[in-house]
Design a protein around this motif. Structure first.
Motif, PDB file in Angstrom:
ATOM      1  N   ARG A 128       7.440  11.854  48.152  1.00  0.00           N
ATOM      2  CA  ARG A 128       6.666  12.574  49.162  1.00  0.00           C
ATOM      3  C   ARG A 128       6.265  13.906  48.558  1.00  0.00           C
ATOM      4  O   ARG A 128       7.090  14.608  47.971  1.00  0.00           O
ATOM      5  N   ARG A 129       4.979  14.250  48.706  1.00  0.00           N
ATOM      6  CA  ARG A 129       4.505  15.526  48.176  1.00  0.00           C
ATOM      7  C   ARG A 129       4.628  16.617  49.233  1.00  0.00           C
ATOM      8  O   ARG A 129       4.216  16.443  50.379  1.00  0.00           O
ATOM      9  N   VAL A 130       5.198  17.748  48.812  1.00  0.00           N
ATOM     10  CA  VAL A 130       5.238  18.951  49.631  1.00  0.00           C
ATOM     11  C   VAL A 130       4.237  19.909  48.992  1.00  0.00           C
ATOM     12  O   VAL A 130       4.441  20.368  47.870  1.00  0.00           O
ATOM     13  N   ASP A 131       3.126  20.161  49.675  1.00  0.00           N
ATOM     14  CA  ASP A 131       2.116  21.055  49.124  1.00  0.00           C
ATOM     15  C   ASP A 131       2.698  22.457  48.965  1.00  0.00           C
ATOM     16  O   ASP A 131       3.589  22.869  49.718  1.00  0.00           O
ATOM     17  N   TRP A 132       2.187  23.192  47.976  1.00  0.00           N
ATOM     18  CA  TRP A 132       2.746  24.514  47.655  1.00  0.00           C
ATOM     19  C   TRP A 132       2.718  25.446  48.856  1.00  0.00           C
ATOM     20  O   TRP A 132       3.641  26.242  49.040  1.00  0.00           O
ATOM     21  N   LEU A 149       4.811  19.701  45.091  1.00  0.00           N
ATOM     22  CA  LEU A 149       6.063  19.229  44.514  1.00  0.00           C
ATOM     23  C   LEU A 149       6.354  17.835  45.065  1.00  0.00           C
ATOM     24  O   LEU A 149       6.475  17.652  46.276  1.00  0.00           O
ATOM     25  N   TRP A 150       6.452  16.850  44.176  1.00  0.00           N
ATOM     26  CA  TRP A 150       6.749  15.473  44.565  1.00  0.00           C
ATOM     27  C   TRP A 150       8.263  15.285  44.539  1.00  0.00           C
ATOM     28  O   TRP A 150       8.880  15.415  43.490  1.00  0.00           O
ATOM     29  N   LEU A 151       8.824  14.996  45.700  1.00  0.00           N
ATOM     30  CA  LEU A 151      10.271  14.825  45.837  1.00  0.00           C
ATOM     31  C   LEU A 151      10.600  13.368  46.099  1.00  0.00           C
ATOM     32  O   LEU A 151       9.890  12.688  46.853  1.00  0.00           O
ATOM     33  N   PRO A 152      11.682  12.881  45.501  1.00  0.00           N
ATOM     34  CA  PRO A 152      12.075  11.498  45.775  1.00  0.00           C
ATOM     35  C   PRO A 152      12.633  11.378  47.194  1.00  0.00           C
ATOM     36  O   PRO A 152      13.367  12.246  47.662  1.00  0.00           O
ATOM     37  N   ARG A 195       3.988  28.542  41.120  1.00  0.00           N
ATOM     38  CA  ARG A 195       3.077  27.924  42.087  1.00  0.00           C
ATOM     39  C   ARG A 195       3.315  28.429  43.509  1.00  0.00           C
ATOM     40  O   ARG A 195       2.360  28.675  44.250  1.00  0.00           O
ATOM     41  N   VAL A 196       4.561  28.577  43.913  1.00  0.00           N
ATOM     42  CA  VAL A 196       4.844  29.077  45.266  1.00  0.00           C
ATOM     43  C   VAL A 196       4.346  30.518  45.391  1.00  0.00           C
ATOM     44  O   VAL A 196       3.661  30.868  46.358  1.00  0.00           O
TER      45      VAL A 196
END
Length: 175
Positions: A52-56, A43-46, A105-106
């Motif tokens: 910043r990407r938070v991997d699943w 999940l790419w968060l602003p 995805r989670v």
């Protein structure tokens, strides 16, 4: 009147950050700021400096309310114990299919989990699929309300050691 919703493209600056094989699965519109994007990796968060990407496998919890999407990211220490980062709340102008993609995805990143007893409460052992890696990565986390004591952490580390010594047949009987 259009039958299909318009397709939204993520900002070009974000597209440049994606790995060459990273596919966009969902884009949500934010009011007044850049989009939130889900890919097969995370999940790419602003953030203030861009995204910043938070991997699943790092998403501990994601929920939705009238206020928006609430994401809790976990950080794994050298012993394999997960600590929660502060909850991030993202407010959408249009969520589109992002909630469904995030949930799927989670949940699919979790191969197996088990609740265990520790001094003062309970914890969870979780085997998660890591994008781009084979097998499961096992971590442990104290359940909400369980004190973060040395004894509880020691018990979690012991459980992780037991899991590490198990064969796939022991971990997944009948599978």
């Amino acid at each position: 009147m259009a039958l299909l919703p318009r397709r939204v493209k993520p900002p070009a600056a974000l597209r440049k950050l994606l790995d060459s094989d990273e596919r966009i699965l969902a884009v949500a519109d934010l009011s007044g700021s850049p989009a939130v994007v889900a890919t097969q990796r995370g999940l790419w968060l602003p953030v203030e400096t861009g995204w910043r990407r938070v991997d699943w496998d790092q998403v501990v919890k994601a929920t939705w309310s009238e206020d928006g999407m609430h994401v809790i990211e976990g950080v794994v220490d050298e012993q394999g114990i997960v600590s929660d980062l502060p909850e991030a709340t993202i407010r959408f102008s249009e969520a589109r299919n992002l909630p469904t993609v995030v949930r799927t995805r989670v949940e699919s990143s979790i191969g197996r989990w088990e609740q265990v007893r520790v001094p003062g409460g309970t914890g969870r052992l979780v085997g998660r699929r890591v994008p781009g890696a084979d097998g499961l990565r096992w971590t442990a986390r104290l359940d909400t309300g369980t004190p973060n004591s040395p004894a509880a952490r020691e018990a979690l580390v012991d459980y992780l050691g037991q899991v590490a010594r198990m064969t796939p047949e022991q971990l997944f009987p009948g599978g």
